[in-house]
Design an enzyme around this catalytic site. Structure first.
Site, PDB file in Angstrom:
ATOM      1  N   ASP A  67      73.729  25.164  48.005  1.00 17.88           N
ATOM      2  CA  ASP A  67      73.721  25.891  46.735  1.00 17.88           C
ATOM      3  C   ASP A  67      73.677  27.401  46.953  1.00 17.88           C
ATOM      4  O   ASP A  67      73.495  27.864  48.078  1.00 17.88           O
ATOM      5  CB  ASP A  67      72.532  25.428  45.871  1.00 17.88           C
ATOM      6  CG  ASP A  67      71.234  25.288  46.671  1.00 17.88           C
ATOM      7  OD1 ASP A  67      71.129  25.901  47.750  1.00 17.88           O
ATOM      8  OD2 ASP A  67      70.324  24.574  46.220  1.00 17.88           O
ATOM      9  N   ASN A 136      59.775  19.857  40.925  1.00 17.31           N
ATOM     10  CA  ASN A 136      60.217  19.019  39.799  1.00 17.31           C
ATOM     11  C   ASN A 136      61.165  17.907  40.251  1.00 17.31           C
ATOM     12  O   ASN A 136      61.827  17.284  39.424  1.00 17.31           O
ATOM     13  CB  ASN A 136      60.888  19.886  38.721  1.00 17.31           C
ATOM     14  CG  ASN A 136      62.138  20.598  39.243  1.00 17.31           C
ATOM     15  OD1 ASN A 136      62.532  20.406  40.386  1.00 17.31           O
ATOM     16  ND2 ASN A 136      62.750  21.413  38.404  1.00 17.31           N
ATOM     17  N   HIS A 138      63.876  18.246  42.145  1.00 16.36           N
ATOM     18  CA  HIS A 138      65.302  18.574  42.339  1.00 16.36           C
ATOM     19  C   HIS A 138      65.689  18.531  43.811  1.00 16.36           C
ATOM     20  O   HIS A 138      64.864  18.729  44.699  1.00 16.36           O
ATOM     21  CB  HIS A 138      65.673  19.911  41.685  1.00 16.36           C
ATOM     22  CG  HIS A 138      65.226  21.153  42.385  1.00 16.36           C
ATOM     23  ND1 HIS A 138      64.906  22.314  41.712  1.00 16.36           N
ATOM     24  CD2 HIS A 138      65.051  21.445  43.695  1.00 16.36           C
ATOM     25  CE1 HIS A 138      64.582  23.256  42.574  1.00 16.36           C
ATOM     26  NE2 HIS A 138      64.647  22.752  43.780  1.00 16.36           N
ATOM     27  N   GLU A 143      68.711  20.033  38.769  1.00 14.65           N
ATOM     28  CA  GLU A 143      67.472  19.984  38.012  1.00 14.65           C
ATOM     29  C   GLU A 143      67.342  18.648  37.280  1.00 14.65           C
ATOM     30  O   GLU A 143      68.341  17.944  37.091  1.00 14.65           O
ATOM     31  CB  GLU A 143      67.463  21.132  36.986  1.00 14.65           C
ATOM     32  CG  GLU A 143      67.598  22.520  37.599  1.00 14.65           C
ATOM     33  CD  GLU A 143      66.328  22.982  38.314  1.00 14.65           C
ATOM     34  OE1 GLU A 143      65.565  22.147  38.826  1.00 14.65           O
ATOM     35  OE2 GLU A 143      66.108  24.210  38.365  1.00 14.65           O
TER      36      GLU A 143
HETATM   37  C1  GLP Z   1      65.113  25.472  46.341  1.00 19.90           C
HETATM   38  C2  GLP Z   1      66.495  25.036  46.857  1.00 19.90           C
HETATM   39  C3  GLP Z   1      66.430  23.637  47.346  1.00 19.90           C
HETATM   40  C4  GLP Z   1      65.085  23.449  48.007  1.00 19.90           C
HETATM   41  C5  GLP Z   1      64.037  23.410  46.935  1.00 19.90           C
HETATM   42  C6  GLP Z   1      62.616  23.451  47.440  1.00 19.90           C
HETATM   43  O1  GLP Z   1      65.125  26.359  45.334  1.00 19.90           O
HETATM   44  N1  GLP Z   1      67.590  25.212  45.999  1.00 19.90           N
HETATM   45  O2  GLP Z   1      67.520  23.352  48.199  1.00 19.90           O
HETATM   46  O3  GLP Z   1      65.051  22.270  48.733  1.00 19.90           O
HETATM   47  O4  GLP Z   1      64.286  24.398  45.974  1.00 19.90           O
HETATM   48  O5  GLP Z   1      62.261  24.739  47.826  1.00 19.90           O
HETATM   49  P1  GLP Z   1      61.143  25.035  48.906  1.00 19.90           P
HETATM   50  O6  GLP Z   1      61.573  24.356  50.147  1.00 19.90           O
HETATM   51  O7  GLP Z   1      61.118  26.532  49.073  1.00 19.90           O
HETATM   52  O8  GLP Z   1      59.882  24.488  48.364  1.00 19.90           O
END
Ligand code: GLP
Length: 262
Positions: A67, A136, A138, A143
Site C-alpha cells: 500500500d 482494527n 486491517h 479497512e
Molecule cells: C499499517 C499498514 C499495514 C500494517 C498495519 C499495522 O498502517 N498499512 O500494512 O500492517 O497498518 O501497522 P503497525 O505494524 O505499525 O502496527
C-alpha cells in the site's frame, strides 16, 4: 492456519526472517510481498543482519509493497516508498528496479491501481507475502467492511488507522485521508502468507482474525480461507487466543510429521 507463539518480539523477528531467508535461498528470483508499519521491522532488521554477514542474498528478489498513502509530497519520510527504501531496499541490497510501491502521487490514481494489478500479474504473482495487522483487523489498508474480493484500489482510511499512524507524522492532521492498497482478493492470491504481530494492542484483532467468524469487520479473518498462512505472534499478541495451548502443542508435536502439520 499455522499459529506460532514465541516469547518476545525479537523471537518473532528472527523466526520470520529465517523463513524469508529460506524462501529466498530456494527461489532466488522470488516475488516477495512486503508490508510497512512497525510490525515487520524486527524481521527486516534481522534480514539485514543476515545479509550483512553474507548468509543470504536478495539480488534477484522482486518486491511489491502492499500500500501507499495518496497525496503525500514526494519523498515524504512517512511515505511507504521511502520506508521501503530505508528499511528494505538499501539494507538488503535489493535492486531498486525490482522494488515497487503503488504510486500514490499519480495524476490518474485509478489508472495507477490498475497498473499495479497488472504489474503484480506480470511478475507471476507473489510467492511469499509478509503482513502486519492493524488494531482494527486491517491488512494492507483494507479497512473493516472492505470487500473480501477487493482488488488494488483507492481506499479511505478509518479514523482508528489515522490515529494509530499519527506517530509517523509531525501532526495528527498530517496523516493522509486516503491510500492505495492491494485488495483482499489480491492479497489472497499470494502462494504463501506470513502475518506478524507483537504487543497487547494487537491481541483483540489477532484473536478475531484467527478464532472469530470470517467477516469483513475483521479483514484479516479472511486468511482463514488461505491454505498456506502462518501467523507469528509474541506472547502479548497471542494473549486473547482461547486455543493458545493447542497451538503450542501443535508446534511441539510438529517434528513427528515430516513436512510439518498445518
Ligand atoms: C499499517 C499498514 C499495514 C500494517 C498495519 C499495522 O498502517 N498499512 O500494512 O500492517 O497498518 O501497522 P503497525 O505494524 O505499525 O502496527
Amino acid at each position: 492456519m499455522e499459529v506460532v507463539i514465541l516469547a518476545d518480539p525479537a523471537a518473532v523477528g528472527s523466526h520470520t526472517a529465517e523463513l524469508v531467508a529460506r524462501r529466498a535461498a530456494e527461489t532466488p528470483d522470488m516475488v516477495l510481498g512486503i508490508a510497512t508499519g512497525s510490525s515487520p521491522l524486527g524481521t527486516y532488521r534481522e534480514l539485514a543482519r543476515l545479509h550483512a554477514q553474507g548468509d543470504v542474498t536478495f539480488d534477484g528478489v522482486r518486491c511489491f509493497a502492499l500500500d501507499e498513502y495518496v497525496g503525500l509530497p514526494e519523498r515524504h519520510p512517512a511515505s511507504y516508498a521511502l520506508v521501503v527504501e530505508r528499511e528494505l531496499t538499501t539494507p538488503l541490497g535489493l535492486d531498486p528496479a525490482n522494488v515497487r510501491t503503488p504510486d500514490g502521487s499519480a495524476a490518474d490514481i485509478q489508472q495507477a491501481c490498475l497498473d499495479y494489478e497488472h504489474a503484480l500479474a506480470a511478475s507471476g504473482g507473489v510467492d511469499l507475502q509478509i503482513l502486519g495487522i492493524g488494531t482494527n483487523g486491517h491488512i494492507g489498508f483494507n479497512e473493516p467492511t472492505s470487500s473480501l474480493a477487493s482488488r488494488t484500489r483507492v481506499k479511505a482510511l478509518s479514523q482508528q488507522t489515522r490515529m494509530d499512524n499519527a506517530r509517523f507524522f509531525a501532526k495528527g492532521e498530517d496523516v493522509p485521508t486516503h491510500c492505495i492498497t492491494q485488495g483482499l482478493g489480491t492479497i489472497m492470491e499470494a502462494r504463501e502468507i506470513v502475518l506478524v504481530a507483537q504487543g497487547e494492542a494487537k491481541a483483540a484483532a489477532v484473536a478475531a482474525a484467527i478464532e472469530g467468524p470470517v467477516s469483513s469487520m475483521c479483514p484479516a479473518s479472511l486468511l482463514q480461507f488461505h491454505p498456506r498462512t502462518r501467523i507469528v505472534l509474541d506472547e502479548a499478541a497471542a494473549s486473547g487466543l482461547t486455543l493458545a495451548d493447542y497451538h503450542r502443542f501443535v508446534a511441539e508435536a510438529k517434528h513427528h510429521f515430516p513436512g510439518g502439520t498445518r
